[in-house]
Design an enzyme around this catalytic site. Structure first.
Site, short mmCIF file in Angstrom:
data_model
loop_
_atom_site.label_atom_id
_atom_site.label_comp_id
_atom_site.label_asym_id
_atom_site.label_seq_id
_atom_site.Cartn_x
_atom_site.Cartn_y
_atom_site.Cartn_z
N CYS A 160 3.91 3.76 2.07
CA CYS A 160 4.28 3.67 0.65
C CYS A 160 5.75 4.08 0.48
CB CYS A 160 3.36 4.54 -0.19
SG CYS A 160 1.65 3.97 -0.17
N SER A 181 5.33 1.72 -3.52
CA SER A 181 4.13 1.89 -4.33
C SER A 181 3.85 3.37 -4.51
CB SER A 181 2.95 1.21 -3.63
OG SER A 181 1.73 1.46 -4.30
#
Length: 283
Positions: A160, A181
């Site tokens: 991420c 994200s």
């Protein structure tokens, strides 16, 4: 702290619902968020509107810097953050690349310390940038990247927060970290802590002063089963002042991070917080 709460409120007010295929849940989502942390002034970005488990976040970062690929090694450092992804992810459990219980595969720190080359060798990105910075070198490519699309299938989770770009101006070191994200209620405070600590540690072991750490998030979201707790509980609480982080000054080189450093070498001073909030975690 204000940056965090402002982002949470922005998602609640402006977010768009998006279906997430991996988890089967909807996410209230905004695109692009920019945060910054004053590492020079030691304004540790620890969430105060709920209890934050900062030791677990630093332990996870240390595991990345050591190139760990097994959840058991992370547990020994003091964090269980990889237990679920290593052992409860159904796609990974069926993968021919999974080597057994607790195996994470080629994720995060494995890529940072041993990026595979086509000729069969590997690249230690972290050692390269530490060596350069110790010698006052910034080639505009002092980058630690965990994002290797060619090996996504060989790990339990795509990264991420995927890239950390260091910049040296005089004797001051800066960091810009990129995140594709972000699970804002659960993950963001972990990520904030790790960006801050990464700059502080690398500045310390390379002999520089830390400056600002910049944190860019592309997709920031709140899962549907987290929304009520965020909107009706956490965002209704008044924040406390930011604490400070003390790092053992005896940590002087990369080998120290690789061998003897533990969570006992980090201390948070002046941390006031509200009660914990048990946000659901999506595997």
């Amino acid at each position: 702290m204000k940056q965090y709460l402002d982002l949470c409120q922005r998602i609640v007010d402006e977010g768009v619902w998006v279906e997430n295929e991996r988890t089967g849940k909807r996410c209230l989502t905004v695109i692009n968020a920019d945060l910054s942390y004053d590492v020079a002034a030691n304004q540790f970005p620890l969430i105060t509107t709920r209890k934050s488990y900062w030791k677990s976040a630093i332990a996870e970062l240390l595991g990345y810097l050591r190139g760990y690929d097994n959840a058991a090694d992370f547990r020994k450092l003091g964090t269980k953050t990889w237990d679920a992804n290593a052992n409860d992810n159904e796609v990974w459990l069926q993968s021919p690349f999974r080597k057994g219980e607790d195996d994470m595969g080629r994720v995060y720190g494995v890529q940072g310390r041993s990026w595979s080359k086509p000729d069969g060798g590997s690249v230690d990105q972290f050692a390269k940038l530490v060596h350069n910075l110790c010698n006052g070198i910034d080639d505009r490519g002092e980058i630690l990247s965990f994002y290797n699309p060619g090996e996504f299938h060989m790990g339990c989770l795509r990264p991420c927060m995927h890239t950390h770009n260091f910049s040296l101006l005089g004797d001051t070191l800066y960091l810009t970290s990129y995140q594709r994200s972000c699970d804002v209620p659960l993950g963001l405070n972990f990520n904030q802590i790790q960006v801050f600590v990464l700059l502080a540690l690398v500045a310390q072991i390379t002999g520089h002063k830390p400056g600002q750490a910049y944190h860019k998030i592309v997709n920031a979201h709140i899962y549907e089963d987290q929304l009520e707790l965020m909107r009706d509980v956490q965002l209704q609480r008044e924040p406390f002042a930011s604490p400070q982080l003390n790092i053992n000054p005896d940590i002087r080189k990369l080998e120290d991070l690789e061998t003897w450093v533990t969570m006992d070498d980090f201390e948070v001073v002046g941390y006031e917080h509200h009660d914990p909030i048990n946000y659901p975690f999506s595997v």
